[in-house]
Design a protein around this motif. Structure first.
Motif, PDB file in Angstrom:
ATOM      1  N   ARG A 198       0.820  -1.217   0.000  1.00 56.28           N
ATOM      2  CA  ARG A 198       0.000   0.000   0.000  1.00 56.28           C
ATOM      3  C   ARG A 198       0.853   1.265   0.000  1.00 56.28           C
ATOM      4  N   VAL A 199       2.058   1.130   0.546  1.00 56.81           N
ATOM      5  CA  VAL A 199       2.956   2.284   0.636  1.00 56.81           C
ATOM      6  C   VAL A 199       3.534   2.639  -0.736  1.00 56.81           C
ATOM      7  N   VAL A 200       3.624   1.612  -1.593  1.00 59.13           N
ATOM      8  CA  VAL A 200       4.221   1.823  -2.919  1.00 59.13           C
ATOM      9  C   VAL A 200       3.499   2.944  -3.676  1.00 59.13           C
ATOM     10  N   SER A 244       4.664  -8.196 -18.591  1.00 55.04           N
ATOM     11  CA  SER A 244       4.099  -7.967 -17.261  1.00 55.04           C
ATOM     12  C   SER A 244       2.939  -6.966 -17.290  1.00 55.04           C
ATOM     13  N   LEU A 245       2.845  -6.176 -18.370  1.00 58.36           N
ATOM     14  CA  LEU A 245       1.788  -5.161 -18.440  1.00 58.36           C
ATOM     15  C   LEU A 245       0.540  -5.660 -19.146  1.00 58.36           C
ATOM     16  N   GLN A 246       0.642  -6.877 -19.734  1.00 56.52           N
ATOM     17  CA  GLN A 246      -0.436  -7.350 -20.594  1.00 56.52           C
ATOM     18  C   GLN A 246      -1.787  -7.392 -19.879  1.00 56.52           C
ATOM     19  N   ASN A 253      10.516  -3.022 -10.238  1.00 54.67           N
ATOM     20  CA  ASN A 253       9.886  -3.665 -11.392  1.00 54.67           C
ATOM     21  C   ASN A 253       8.670  -4.485 -10.996  1.00 54.67           C
ATOM     22  N   LYS A 254       8.789  -5.166  -9.848  1.00 54.22           N
ATOM     23  CA  LYS A 254       7.703  -6.027  -9.435  1.00 54.22           C
ATOM     24  C   LYS A 254       6.495  -5.211  -8.970  1.00 54.22           C
ATOM     25  N   TYR A 255       6.752  -4.238  -8.079  1.00 54.46           N
ATOM     26  CA  TYR A 255       5.624  -3.553  -7.467  1.00 54.46           C
ATOM     27  C   TYR A 255       5.041  -2.434  -8.319  1.00 54.46           C
ATOM     28  N   TYR A 256       5.849  -1.855  -9.163  1.00 57.43           N
ATOM     29  CA  TYR A 256       5.292  -0.818 -10.035  1.00 57.43           C
ATOM     30  C   TYR A 256       4.770  -1.399 -11.335  1.00 57.43           C
ATOM     31  N   GLN A 257       5.042  -2.719 -11.562  1.00 55.37           N
ATOM     32  CA  GLN A 257       4.517  -3.398 -12.745  1.00 55.37           C
ATOM     33  C   GLN A 257       4.817  -2.657 -14.026  1.00 55.37           C
ATOM     34  N   THR A 258       5.985  -2.136 -14.135  1.00 53.25           N
ATOM     35  CA  THR A 258       6.321  -1.422 -15.340  1.00 53.25           C
ATOM     36  C   THR A 258       7.827  -1.515 -15.464  1.00 53.25           C
ATOM     37  N   ASP A 259       8.392  -1.071 -16.518  1.00 52.87           N
ATOM     38  CA  ASP A 259       9.845  -1.121 -16.603  1.00 52.87           C
ATOM     39  C   ASP A 259      10.400   0.031 -17.426  1.00 52.87           C
ATOM     40  N   ASP A 260      11.704   0.042 -17.518  1.00 50.84           N
ATOM     41  CA  ASP A 260      12.409   1.143 -18.172  1.00 50.84           C
ATOM     42  C   ASP A 260      11.884   1.504 -19.548  1.00 50.84           C
TER      43      ASP A 260
END
Ligand SMILES: [Zn+2]
Length: 699
Positions: A71-73, A228-230, A135-142
């Protein structure tokens, strides 16, 4: 207190020179120095952490799922976490516990404190652990972040929604939603509209999600999205098009409406479960493509005259044939628009209704409710229409009703999926229709295709290959074409040389002589011979005129007319291949030296002498990396980088700027334009190679 860097030098883990090197790199890379030291291979991360733990008097923490409060993310935006290499772990006594690999990075702590409005308590963690958590918690990448950073945000469309039967602008549609998924879908739609795409394909594969557009009939790879975004992307699209987001195993259909350049654009969305997730197809129905006048279709005066004389008859059957996507619907809509009048009752049975025409009763078939073409047609006939459009003849029952109707006072239009007009007769016989029924009702069969038009912005004269000339020699002899044209490729046409499409037609009039042949089931070539004698011109013969007029190329005709339509999607099979680098410089020596060095390091090299040329290669060759000079004729490096970043197709290609200028202003200007790194000349080739590897690793 001693600085960690002094300590690293003291312990001979790095040299003062290496530290200076990393410092020089820091501005361009926008990353912390300690991270760069590890990445540049100067020091091992475990050594760095050991020293840090001692200097800061802080134990090394592990970032396990048990210590992280997801939740803090949400308190800290992705770009700040990514930029400073920090991760929000949890709250403790109203402090934010922040994972850092350099807990004394005051700038980072300040940025996080200001953003979250919480006092920050740093804990020491390995950089790799932090990266993984981000990468894991924001579910996105560079790569996604890079795309979103570089492509401009203004949205040229509004989302419409139905309010009591009236379409109104959806004010709740958040255009400036910061969520990466919302922005990504907005960008995909915006870019597709701008590229005149007719559909968007979003296809999950083993390693990534491929986004492709169909432009002028051809599928083109536009971008790859992390796998991961699919799920999130699919969910977003489903919500917007009123589908069930929980249902992932069954195909679903949905809709969305947009307002774009004062036109209502209809999006038909379909999801299909496949091996790696849900494939999504979005058809973009632009009324501009369907509201065409018969006289502007590009049919020659003689043929249009004959066609018009057929479509004003009180009864009979007119068929339009061609493969999927050959423009049959557009022709039929234009036809109905031409013949409609207050005195005529016109009805249609379609699947789907692609565009609503005023003054015409259009019905959509619905097989789930027992309304297929034949049953819909039967009930429509009770309303005693003058003119009927049957979307497609697929089966004997529909064919039978439609043909009988055309003998009893109705003018009927329909389509058939055959390659040429005379072939339609054979097809109808195959379906099981009586020869006499076909012969007595048919008035005309039109066959059509769409050919790509030469881009008017880059048209040039050329000599086609012998082989192609040979293929059309019969037709060419009749037309005495002196000059041939093609598109060289430019920015306007995405370097394809084509812009837009034009229909080509073949009009087969069913005369008395032809009727007699059909009635006795004569073979196709016999019918063709008779038709020729009566002035029938084949598709290829008609199309040659477009070549003579400089509208299309012989090669395009060969593709569309002789060989059947093929999916020309060029799926890049890059895996295992060499990395491709594009070097841009007006200095021949630099091109030579740098090219040689890169080739010996295992890269494939393409060279360009100015920004304009480079832009062309960037679109055509899709290099993995661009190294560009700043000052060049025609188009400089800043403008080139801006252009590269403004299209989804090229936005992800890393750009390194190379220049003799050693001032911060042009460096910042370069970074501002979207360059990933900045190196000043003269450069050490080994250093440049290590920078290249770094930039590529980040992608
Ligand atoms: Zn062009």
């Amino acid at each position: 207190m001693v600085s960690i860097f002094d300590e690293l030098i003291k312990e001979r883990l790095i040299t003062a020179e290496q530290l200076a090197d990393a410092r020089a790199k820091q501005v361009g890379a926008k990353r912390p120095i300690h991270e760069l030291l590890v990445e540049m291979g100067f020091v091992k991360e475990e050594d760095l952490l050991k020293v840090a733990s001692r200097v800061y008097n802080m134990p090394l923490s592990k970032l396990t799922p048990e210590v992280i409060d997801p939740r803090v993310v949400g308190l800290l935006p992705y770009d700040i976490a990514e930029c400073y290499g920090v991760f929000p772990v949890r709250r403790e006594d109203n402090n934010l516990i922040l994972a850092m690999s350099n807990p004394y990075d005051i700038l980072a702590i300040d940025a996080v404190r200001i953003k979250t409005d919480l006092p920050v308590k740093p804990i020491l963690c390995a950089n790799n652990d932090i990266k993984k958590a981000i990468n894991k918690y924001y579910q996105t990448d560079d790569s996604l972040y890079d795309i979103l950073r570089n492509v401009s945000e203004d949205l040229p469309f509004e989302v419409l929604h139905d309010q009591g039967g009236k379409l109104v602008i959806d004010e709740k549609y958040e255009k400036n939603d910061p969520s990466p998924i919302v922005r990504l879908y907005n960008l995909i739609l915006k870019d597709a509209l701008r590229s005149r795409a007719s559909d968007i394909h979003i296809e999950p594969e083993e390693r990534s999600v491929k986004v492709r557009y169909r432009i002028d009939g051809d599928l083109r790879n536009i971008m790859e999205v992390p796998l991961s975004l699919q799920a999130e992307l699919a969910a977003r699209i489903k919500i917007l098009s009123n589908m069930d987001i929980a249902e992932k195993r069954k195909p679903q259909d949905g809709r969305m409406k947009l307002l774009y350049q004062e036109r209502k654009i209809d999006l038909r969305i379909a999801t299909i479960p496949i091996a790696y997730g849900e494939k999504i197809e979005i058809r973009i129905l632009d009324p501009k493509e369907l509201m065409v006048e018969l006289d502007t279709l590009g049919i020659d005066t003689d043929s249009i005259g004959r066609y018009k004389s057929c479509i004003i008859r009180p009864q009979g059957m007119v068929l339009v044939t061609g493969p999927t996507g050959s423009g049959k619907t557009t022709t039929l809509y234009a036809t109905l628009n031409f013949i409609k009048s207050e005195k005529k009752n016109i009805i249609t049975v379609e699947d789907p209704i692609e565009h609503l025409i005023e003054g015409i009763n259009q019905t959509q078939i619905n097989p789930a409710k027992g309304l297929d073409f034949s049953s819909s047609l039967r009930s429509m006939l009770r309303q005693d229409p003058n003119i009927i459009l049957v979307g497609e003849i697929r089966d004997r029952e529909t064919a039978d009703i439609a043909f009988r109707a055309s003998l009893t006072g109705h003018l009927v239009f329909s389509t058939l999926h055959t390659n040429n007009s005379i072939g339609a007769v054979t097809r109808l016989l195959d379906i099981g229709l009586e020869p006499y029924l076909i012969a007595s009702s048919l008035i005309m069969i039109v066959s059509q295709r769409l050919v790509k038009k030469i881009c008017p912005h880059c048209i040039e004269e050329y000599s086609p290959d012998k082989e192609v000339l040979e293929k059309f020699s019969v037709y060419l002899a009749d037309h005495k074409i002196k000059k041939y044209f093609r598109g060289k490729g430019c920015e306007a046409c995405g370097y394809t040389g084509f812009l837009g499409r034009a229909p080509i037609f073949e009009f087969f009039e069913v005369t008395e002589a032809v009727k007699a042949l059909i009635a006795r089931k004569a073979p196709e070539d016999e019918i063709l011979l008779t038709a020729r004698r009566e002035g029938f011109e084949t598709l290829a013969s008609c199309a040659i005129k477009l070549v003579g007029a400089g509208i299309t190329t012989l090669e395009e005709l060969a593709r569309v007319v002789v060989f059947e339509e093929q999916d020309t999607a060029r799926i890049s099979a890059r895996r295992g291949e060499k990395m491709k680098a594009l070097i841009v410089d007006d200095d021949e020596d630099i091109l030579k030296v740098l090219g040689k060095r890169l080739i010996s390091a295992g890269y494939e090299v393409i060279k360009a002498r100015d920004g304009k040329e480079a832009l062309e290669y960037a679109f055509r060759e899709k290099p993995d990396l661009i190294i560009t000079d700043t000052t060049m004729p025609k188009m400089d490096g800043f403008e080139l980088t801006k252009q590269i970043r403004s299209r989804l197709e090229t936005a992800v290609i890393p750009v390194i700027m190379l220049t003799a200028r050693q001032d911060k202003t042009s460096e910042l200007k370069g970074i501002d334009a979207g360059a990933d790194d900045y190196i000043t000349k003269p450069f050490d080739p080994d250093k440049l190679l290590s920078r290249i590897r770094m930039v590529l690793r980040r992608k």
